[in-house]
Design a protein around this motif. Structure first.
Motif, PDB file in Angstrom:
ATOM      1  N   ALA A   5      43.758  48.573  32.226  1.00  0.00           N
ATOM      2  CA  ALA A   5      44.371  47.245  32.273  1.00  0.00           C
ATOM      3  C   ALA A   5      43.560  46.346  33.178  1.00  0.00           C
ATOM      4  N   ILE A   6      43.671  45.046  32.914  1.00  0.00           N
ATOM      5  CA  ILE A   6      42.906  44.058  33.667  1.00  0.00           C
ATOM      6  C   ILE A   6      43.856  43.006  34.221  1.00  0.00           C
ATOM      7  N   GLY A   7      43.684  42.671  35.482  1.00  0.00           N
ATOM      8  CA  GLY A   7      44.418  41.572  36.101  1.00  0.00           C
ATOM      9  C   GLY A   7      43.444  40.485  36.517  1.00  0.00           C
ATOM     10  N   ILE A   8      43.750  39.252  36.180  1.00  0.00           N
ATOM     11  CA  ILE A   8      42.871  38.128  36.507  1.00  0.00           C
ATOM     12  C   ILE A   8      43.643  37.106  37.329  1.00  0.00           C
ATOM     13  N   ASP A   9      43.128  36.807  38.488  1.00  0.00           N
ATOM     14  CA  ASP A   9      43.660  35.743  39.325  1.00  0.00           C
ATOM     15  C   ASP A   9      42.701  34.564  39.216  1.00  0.00           C
ATOM     16  N   PHE A  10      42.955  33.685  38.242  1.00  0.00           N
ATOM     17  CA  PHE A  10      42.138  32.489  38.060  1.00  0.00           C
ATOM     18  C   PHE A  10      42.648  31.447  39.038  1.00  0.00           C
ATOM     19  N   ASN A  14      38.914  30.177  44.255  1.00  0.00           N
ATOM     20  CA  ASN A  14      38.221  31.424  43.926  1.00  0.00           C
ATOM     21  C   ASN A  14      38.983  32.177  42.852  1.00  0.00           C
ATOM     22  N   SER A  15      38.280  33.015  42.105  1.00  0.00           N
ATOM     23  CA  SER A  15      38.896  33.836  41.066  1.00  0.00           C
ATOM     24  C   SER A  15      38.487  35.291  41.265  1.00  0.00           C
ATOM     25  N   VAL A  16      39.414  36.196  40.932  1.00  0.00           N
ATOM     26  CA  VAL A  16      39.196  37.624  41.126  1.00  0.00           C
ATOM     27  C   VAL A  16      39.630  38.372  39.875  1.00  0.00           C
ATOM     28  N   VAL A  17      38.851  39.393  39.503  1.00  0.00           N
ATOM     29  CA  VAL A  17      39.186  40.275  38.387  1.00  0.00           C
ATOM     30  C   VAL A  17      39.412  41.673  38.945  1.00  0.00           C
ATOM     31  N   ALA A  18      40.557  42.268  38.624  1.00  0.00           N
ATOM     32  CA  ALA A  18      40.873  43.628  39.067  1.00  0.00           C
ATOM     33  C   ALA A  18      40.995  44.541  37.860  1.00  0.00           C
ATOM     34  N   LEU A  19      40.521  45.763  38.000  1.00  0.00           N
ATOM     35  CA  LEU A  19      40.514  46.747  36.918  1.00  0.00           C
ATOM     36  C   LEU A  19      41.360  47.943  37.332  1.00  0.00           C
ATOM     37  N   ARG A  29      36.416  43.638  40.621  1.00  0.00           N
ATOM     38  CA  ARG A  29      35.082  43.525  40.046  1.00  0.00           C
ATOM     39  C   ARG A  29      34.126  42.837  41.020  1.00  0.00           C
ATOM     40  N   SER A  30      32.914  43.345  41.086  1.00  0.00           N
ATOM     41  CA  SER A  30      31.889  42.763  41.938  1.00  0.00           C
ATOM     42  C   SER A  30      30.941  41.932  41.087  1.00  0.00           C
ATOM     43  N   PHE A  31      30.551  40.770  41.602  1.00  0.00           N
ATOM     44  CA  PHE A  31      29.654  39.864  40.886  1.00  0.00           C
ATOM     45  C   PHE A  31      28.348  39.724  41.666  1.00  0.00           C
ATOM     46  N   ALA A  32      27.249  39.867  40.969  1.00  0.00           N
ATOM     47  CA  ALA A  32      25.940  39.680  41.598  1.00  0.00           C
ATOM     48  C   ALA A  32      25.639  38.192  41.706  1.00  0.00           C
ATOM     49  N   LEU A 115      33.285  34.820  34.011  1.00  0.00           N
ATOM     50  CA  LEU A 115      34.089  35.700  34.857  1.00  0.00           C
ATOM     51  C   LEU A 115      34.279  37.073  34.210  1.00  0.00           C
ATOM     52  N   SER A 116      34.369  37.107  32.880  1.00  0.00           N
ATOM     53  CA  SER A 116      34.648  38.357  32.163  1.00  0.00           C
ATOM     54  C   SER A 116      33.428  38.956  31.481  1.00  0.00           C
TER      55      SER A 116
END
Length: 429
Positions: A5-10, A14-19, A29-32, A115-116
């Motif tokens: 499952a994926i949770g997105i805090d748009f 700032n925005s964060v994606v959790a797996l 999720r980490s972004f380069a 983001l995705s």
């Protein structure tokens, strides 16, 4: 192990994606980026044109790199941030960037696609996205906001997106290790809204968590509003606010809407239009103090807004631990140097803190729960560190009951866990 499952805090800022994985573990999720890996991805876009006609095309970059490039780019570009704040307003329908028409949904879809990017099976996988209890804006249209947000997710390739209140995600993250039932107040402070939920959590024998929402309330006042107050009182007067211009021998005030837009980041990023710049040039010719309006125009024309807002934000953060802070900005000949005391800042935001307390009271009243019956208060978001806000909660609840969560990761991580539990419930039905 495949992500379940994926949770997105748009977010506004700032925005964060959790797996979440089948075993219940959650990672963000980490972004380069050019500055290194981050898991709080700046909700920003920068567009520019590459090539020469007829082969020119519009390209973009997002996140922290959008900020870095905007600060260093000398050629024409457009930097956009806080697009979430426009969702509930019909005033912003579309804009042209280098001749190409973008609707608000298109712009947000560009950001959500970045983001995705790289996540497999998004078209089929369940995604749970956060949403504020009350969308930002003077007269927010919730149906419009959700329709736009759904359309943006669809354009970004995510067709199975459900929405949950952002404080519910934060609460789920805090409550994941509860062993006994608990009635909790969740205060989620974002960039654009302050949201409250009163929740009753019942841990299950099989490791699941039953969350019973008792009430929700929110208000379009949060961290960006506090930035707005600093700009309104400490910065805008140095850039022409309250000054006059001459028209047919009469002395008239500079129209207030320029500085009202300038003081709000999501509107400032759209001020760099041919119409606005032409109007400002005309006002400068007739201004009693033209130098101040010239400085305003310089900030807009050379995209210095982010640097200015960074200085404002640094001042606000410093006032969380100091009795006074220096607001300093010096770019392209525009110089601002002001001392801001915490007492002065508190006076500027007093009405905003009162509005936050009003939403808090609304949540408690709707839940039918007195403040002394709240067993835990979970606060998340940067505004929870503002002394006036902390004082409000310390006064209303004992400090022993107050817990501060991760300012960036709590909401997305909780949404991912909630999506996982919902999937399990459906599979068991």
């Amino acid at each position: 192990m495949q992500d379940a499952a994926i949770g997105i805090d748009f977010g506004t800022t700032n925005s964060v994606v959790a797996l979440a994985r089948p075993d219940g573990s959650v990672t963000t999720r980490s972004f380069a980026t050019r500055q290194g890996a981050v898991d709080a991805y700046r909700s920003a876009l920068m567009f520019w044109r590459e090539g020469r006609p007829p082969h020119a095309h519009v390209t973009h970059v997002s996140g922290p790199d959008a900020l870095d490039m905007a600060l260093g780019m000398t050629t024409e570009h457009r930097f956009l941030q806080s697009l979430k704040k426009h969702l509930s307003s019909r005033a912003f329908q579309e804009t042209r960037l280098f001749g190409k028409l973008f609707r608000l949904e298109d712009l947000i879809a560009v950001f959500l696609s970045d983001l995705s990017a790289g996540l497999d099976g998004l078209g089929e996988r369940a995604v749970l996205s956060g949403r504020p209890v009350v969308f930002a804006g003077d007269r927010p249209d919730e149906a419009l906001a959700l329709a736009r947000l759904s359309a943006a997710y669809g354009k970004a390739g995510m067709n199975k997106v459900d929405f949950a209140y952002e404080p519910l995600g934060a609460a789920y993250w805090y409550a994941r290790e509860l062993k006994t039932p608990q009635t909790m107040l969740v205060a989620d402070f974002g960039g654009g809204t302050s949201d409250f939920s009163v929740m009753r959590f019942e841990p299950g024998s099989n490791g699941t968590l039953q969350a019973v929402p008792l009430s929700h309330a929110g208000v379009g006042v949060a961290g960006d509003t506090f930035d707005y107050r600093i700009i309104e009182h400490a910065v805008s007067p140095l850039l022409g606010k309250g000054s006059d211009y001459l028209s047919f021998g009469k002395r008239l005030p500079i129209p207030a809407h320029y500085h009202a837009a300038f003081a709000q980041w999501h509107r400032l990023s759209l001020m760099k239009s041919r119409e606005t710049m032409t109007e400002l040039k005309a006002l400068i010719r007739d201004a009693v103090e033209p130098g101040r309006l010239e400085d305003l125009m310089t900030v807009i024309e050379y995209d210095l807004g982010y640097e200015l807002y960074r200085a404002v934000s640094a001042t606000k953060i410093a006032l969380s631990s100091q009795e006074e802070a220096q607001l300093s900005f010096d770019q392209m000949g525009v110089r601002i140097d002001r001392t801001v005391t915490r007492a002065l800042f508190d006076s500027w935001i007093a009405e905003d803190v009162a509005a936050i307390e009003g939403a808090l009271d609304e949540a408690l009243e709707a839940a039918g729960v007195a403040g002394d019956k709240i067993e835990a208060v979970f606060m998340t978001g940067g505004t929870s560190y503002v002394p006036a806000v902390r004082a409000l909660f310390d006064r209303r609840f004992s400090p022993q009951r107050i817990h501060i969560g991760d300012a960036f990761r709590s909401v997305a991580s909780g949404l991912a866990l909630l999506a996982l539990d919902r999937q399990r419930a459906l599979a068991a039905a």
